[in-house]
Write a protein that holds these residues in place. Structure first.
Motif, PDB file in Angstrom:
ATOM      1  N   GLN A 276       0.838  -1.212   0.000  1.00  0.00           N
ATOM      2  CA  GLN A 276       0.000   0.000   0.000  1.00  0.00           C
ATOM      3  C   GLN A 276       0.868   1.255   0.000  1.00  0.00           C
ATOM      4  O   GLN A 276       0.568   2.233  -0.685  1.00  0.00           O
ATOM      5  CB  GLN A 276      -0.931   0.010   1.222  1.00  0.00           C
TER       6      GLN A 276
ATOM      7  N   LEU B 205       4.746 -11.397  -3.954  1.00  0.00           N
ATOM      8  CA  LEU B 205       5.497 -12.641  -3.836  1.00  0.00           C
ATOM      9  C   LEU B 205       6.554 -12.591  -2.751  1.00  0.00           C
ATOM     10  O   LEU B 205       7.173 -13.605  -2.459  1.00  0.00           O
ATOM     11  CB  LEU B 205       6.127 -13.000  -5.176  1.00  0.00           C
TER      12      LEU B 205
ATOM     13  N   THR C  42       5.995 -15.342  -0.140  1.00  0.00           N
ATOM     14  CA  THR C  42       6.528 -16.692  -0.260  1.00  0.00           C
ATOM     15  C   THR C  42       8.027 -16.684  -0.521  1.00  0.00           C
ATOM     16  O   THR C  42       8.600 -17.705  -0.859  1.00  0.00           O
ATOM     17  CB  THR C  42       5.844 -17.467  -1.393  1.00  0.00           C
TER      18      THR C  42
ATOM     19  N   TYR D 158       9.790 -15.877 -15.377  1.00  0.00           N
ATOM     20  CA  TYR D 158       9.482 -15.130 -14.145  1.00  0.00           C
ATOM     21  C   TYR D 158      10.262 -15.594 -12.927  1.00  0.00           C
ATOM     22  O   TYR D 158      10.105 -15.036 -11.853  1.00  0.00           O
ATOM     23  CB  TYR D 158       7.984 -15.209 -13.850  1.00  0.00           C
TER      24      TYR D 158
ATOM     25  N   LEU E 219       9.821 -17.998 -10.910  1.00  0.00           N
ATOM     26  CA  LEU E 219       9.010 -18.339  -9.749  1.00  0.00           C
ATOM     27  C   LEU E 219       9.200 -19.809  -9.388  1.00  0.00           C
ATOM     28  O   LEU E 219       9.278 -20.657 -10.254  1.00  0.00           O
ATOM     29  CB  LEU E 219       7.534 -18.057 -10.033  1.00  0.00           C
TER      30      LEU E 219
ATOM     31  N   TYR F  76      -7.402  -4.949  -1.138  1.00  0.00           N
ATOM     32  CA  TYR F  76      -6.118  -4.851  -0.429  1.00  0.00           C
ATOM     33  C   TYR F  76      -5.865  -6.080   0.454  1.00  0.00           C
ATOM     34  O   TYR F  76      -4.749  -6.306   0.894  1.00  0.00           O
ATOM     35  CB  TYR F  76      -6.057  -3.569   0.405  1.00  0.00           C
ATOM     36  N   LEU F  77      -6.907  -6.862   0.707  1.00  0.00           N
ATOM     37  CA  LEU F  77      -6.729  -8.065   1.530  1.00  0.00           C
ATOM     38  C   LEU F  77      -6.282  -9.264   0.713  1.00  0.00           C
ATOM     39  O   LEU F  77      -6.098 -10.342   1.262  1.00  0.00           O
ATOM     40  CB  LEU F  77      -8.050  -8.415   2.227  1.00  0.00           C
TER      41      LEU F  77
ATOM     42  N   PHE G 149      -3.576 -10.461  -0.762  1.00  0.00           N
ATOM     43  CA  PHE G 149      -2.393 -11.267  -0.413  1.00  0.00           C
ATOM     44  C   PHE G 149      -2.706 -12.215   0.729  1.00  0.00           C
ATOM     45  O   PHE G 149      -2.398 -13.402   0.688  1.00  0.00           O
ATOM     46  CB  PHE G 149      -1.222 -10.379   0.024  1.00  0.00           C
ATOM     47  N   LEU G 150      -3.321 -11.652   1.769  1.00  0.00           N
ATOM     48  CA  LEU G 150      -3.591 -12.420   2.983  1.00  0.00           C
ATOM     49  C   LEU G 150      -4.541 -13.577   2.692  1.00  0.00           C
ATOM     50  O   LEU G 150      -4.304 -14.720   3.078  1.00  0.00           O
ATOM     51  CB  LEU G 150      -4.191 -11.473   4.027  1.00  0.00           C
TER      52      LEU G 150
ATOM     53  N   ILE H  58      -2.912 -16.385   0.320  1.00  0.00           N
ATOM     54  CA  ILE H  58      -1.956 -17.287   0.963  1.00  0.00           C
ATOM     55  C   ILE H  58      -2.676 -18.177   1.965  1.00  0.00           C
ATOM     56  O   ILE H  58      -2.342 -19.355   2.124  1.00  0.00           O
ATOM     57  CB  ILE H  58      -0.767 -16.506   1.595  1.00  0.00           C
TER      58      ILE H  58
ATOM     59  N   CYS I  32       6.710 -20.191  -4.574  1.00  0.00           N
ATOM     60  CA  CYS I  32       6.239 -18.909  -5.124  1.00  0.00           C
ATOM     61  C   CYS I  32       5.394 -19.102  -6.368  1.00  0.00           C
ATOM     62  O   CYS I  32       4.582 -18.246  -6.693  1.00  0.00           O
ATOM     63  CB  CYS I  32       7.387 -17.997  -5.499  1.00  0.00           C
TER      64      CYS I  32
ATOM     65  N   LEU J 133       1.496 -19.033  -5.472  1.00  0.00           N
ATOM     66  CA  LEU J 133       0.983 -17.688  -5.207  1.00  0.00           C
ATOM     67  C   LEU J 133       1.136 -16.817  -6.450  1.00  0.00           C
ATOM     68  O   LEU J 133       0.286 -15.984  -6.753  1.00  0.00           O
ATOM     69  CB  LEU J 133       1.722 -17.064  -4.020  1.00  0.00           C
ATOM     70  N   GLY J 134       2.243 -17.038  -7.191  1.00  0.00           N
ATOM     71  CA  GLY J 134       2.486 -16.267  -8.402  1.00  0.00           C
ATOM     72  C   GLY J 134       1.347 -16.408  -9.400  1.00  0.00           C
ATOM     73  O   GLY J 134       0.868 -15.419  -9.950  1.00  0.00           O
TER      74      GLY J 134
ATOM     75  N   LEU K 194      -1.650 -14.469  -8.293  1.00  0.00           N
ATOM     76  CA  LEU K 194      -1.503 -13.015  -8.461  1.00  0.00           C
ATOM     77  C   LEU K 194      -1.520 -12.612  -9.931  1.00  0.00           C
ATOM     78  O   LEU K 194      -2.065 -11.565 -10.284  1.00  0.00           O
ATOM     79  CB  LEU K 194      -0.211 -12.534  -7.797  1.00  0.00           C
ATOM     80  N   PHE K 195      -0.926 -13.452 -10.803  1.00  0.00           N
ATOM     81  CA  PHE K 195      -0.966 -13.145 -12.237  1.00  0.00           C
ATOM     82  C   PHE K 195      -2.399 -13.178 -12.755  1.00  0.00           C
ATOM     83  O   PHE K 195      -2.796 -12.352 -13.573  1.00  0.00           O
ATOM     84  CB  PHE K 195      -0.110 -14.130 -13.030  1.00  0.00           C
TER      85      PHE K 195
ATOM     86  N   GLU L  20      -3.897 -10.000 -11.756  1.00  0.00           N
ATOM     87  CA  GLU L  20      -3.385  -8.841 -12.468  1.00  0.00           C
ATOM     88  C   GLU L  20      -3.855  -8.798 -13.912  1.00  0.00           C
ATOM     89  O   GLU L  20      -4.185  -7.753 -14.454  1.00  0.00           O
ATOM     90  CB  GLU L  20      -1.863  -8.832 -12.424  1.00  0.00           C
TER      91      GLU L  20
END
Lengths: 219, 205
Positions: free
Chosen positions: A98, A117, A120, B21, B23, B83-84, B86-87, B90, B126, B129-130, B133-134, B137
């Motif tokens: 943020q 990332l 992790t 990447y 990862l 904004y939550l 990531f949390l 995972i 990774c 999670l990668g 997230l991709f 995005e």
């Protein structure tokens, strides 16, 4: 850094604690020796600026997650410790993300998923498991800073090499003079592509191991 | 259909998790001692990706995105929980990995013996999670797209780790300069493999 804390028997920057800060730069470097945290790192080193931002973010997250987990280490049941660690780390990463989005939006866009990332990133879990779970908060904090910066040192080195030879700039400023280009010098486009990051790290490891023979693999 | 196949091939060869990447490099470097264990880990990664990526996409679309909670009540339409992410991502991954481990242990002991030791490793890989997230995005629109992308990324990762394990088995008999042995040569090999994979760039079906 807090003067009031100096009353403790062990001085804040005793030789042992200094060692925690300095070792990760060479003999215990997280990337080249402990093989931790390569995952999210290499993709951000095509230029110097994202590399520096990434290094700082990782240092902050490692230091504070080490501090928090180390203060909680006696209350965390060992069966669910991984989840607890992940939650602490993820919360810190959200804060960093943020802040980056608010203040350096362009870099944050360039780092894209790699900020997330950090969660992790093996450096975090590795240091939490290997150090913070068994040591006091202050040494753990220093260990976190040391490892974060040791990781950052490699990132910045790779970033400098790739940006200088790949686009002739450093931190966005042109370094190689116009005259050199007129005389026939050409940027090495290969440097900007992902494979070169791996090769450069390989060469850094080679140089480091030829200097410190005790690091050489036995097999 | 053509679009999905294109996405599948792209995610295996061009947007390869390792070569483009980086990862999942930690387990890629640490576990690739023999071809057999690498195949086990690779299959486990594909398996977990196929479950977690669609699940995380559902959570993202129906809970986290701006206005995603509209189906619950119209008053929540302007809530933005992204904004939550990531949390939540995972947490979903760690929980799914734990569940899969328990499930496989109960219902398929042979599979558990093959994959069991790798499953805990995967929660902090990774690449998993990668992919989540991709997907977020790149804003994939349907669950079939997400599943195909996850499958492609998993297969790409599997190919990469099997290939490096095979090379490492062969290279044991070569004379490598002492400083380059082990980690150093693995990096340079991966770099060379990445250059080879770059020749797939621009392929479109």
């Amino acid at each position: 850094m807090n003067n009031t804390m100096k009353k403790e028997r062990e001085p804040l920057f005793s030789p042992k604690n200094i060692k925690l800060l300095k070792n990760p730069f060479n003999l215990e470097n997280p990337i080249t020796v402990q093989v931790l945290g390569i995952c999210s790192a290499l993709a951000v080193t095509a230029q110097l600026k994202p590399a520096i931002v990434m290094a700082l973010s990782v240092t902050i997250v490692t230091a504070f997650s080490n501090l928090i987990i180390s203060s909680l280490r006696d209350t965390i049941p060992s069966r669910i410790r991984i989840i607890v660690q992940l939650v602490v780390v993820a919360t810190l990463v959200i804060i960093v993300d943020q802040v980056l989005k608010a203040y350096v939006y362009d870099v944050s866009k360039k780092l894209s998923v790699f900020v997330g990332l950090i969660i992790t990133n093996c450096i975090l879990m590795g240091r939490l498991e290997a150090f913070a779970m068994g040591n006091k908060p202050w040494p753990s904090f220093l260990d976190g800073i040391g490892n974060g910066l040791g990781y950052g040192a490699i990132l910045v080195t790779v970033g400098i090499i790739r940006e200088l030879f790949g686009s002739g700039k450093l931190y966005g400023f042109p370094i190689i003079p116009e005259a050199a280009f007129k005389a026939g010098y050409v940027n090495n486009g290969m440097m900007i592509l992902p494979p070169m990051a791996l090769v450069i790290i390989g060469v850094i490891i080679w140089l480091q191991r030829s200097k410190n023979r005790e690091l050489i693999d036995k097999s | 259909m053509e679009n999905l196949f294109n996405l599948f091939v792209r995610s295996i060869f061009i947007d390869n998790m390792i070569f483009a990447y980086f990862l999942g490099m930690c387990s890629y470097l640490a576990v690739s001692k023999t071809v057999k264990t690498s195949i086990g880990l690779g299959v486990a990664v594909i398996f977990v990706l196929l479950i977690t990526a669609p699940l995380n996409w559902l959570v993202d679309t129906y809970v986290l995105k701006a206005g995603a909670l509209k189906w619950l009540s119209p008053s929540l339409a302007d809530l933005d929980l992204s904004y939550l992410s990531f949390l939540i991502f995972i947490a979903v991954i760690a929980a799914v990995v734990q569940l899969v481990e328990m499930f496989v242990e109960k219902f398929s002991p042979p599979l558990y013996n093959a994959l069991g030791i790798f499953l805990p490793l995967i929660a902090v890989n990774c690449a998993i999670l990668g992919v989540a997230l991709f997907v977020q995005e790149r804003d994939y629109q349907s669950i079939s797209e997400v599943t195909v992308y996850a499958a492609g990324s998993g297969v790409g990762w599997f190919l990469a780790i099997t290939a490096i394990a095979a090379i490492k088995e062969k290279i044991r008999y070569s004379a490598i300069p002492p400083g380059l042995r082990g980690l150093g040569i693995s990096f340079i090999l991966t770099g060379l493999m990445a250059i080879a994979f770059m020749s797939f760039m621009g392929i479109k079906i």
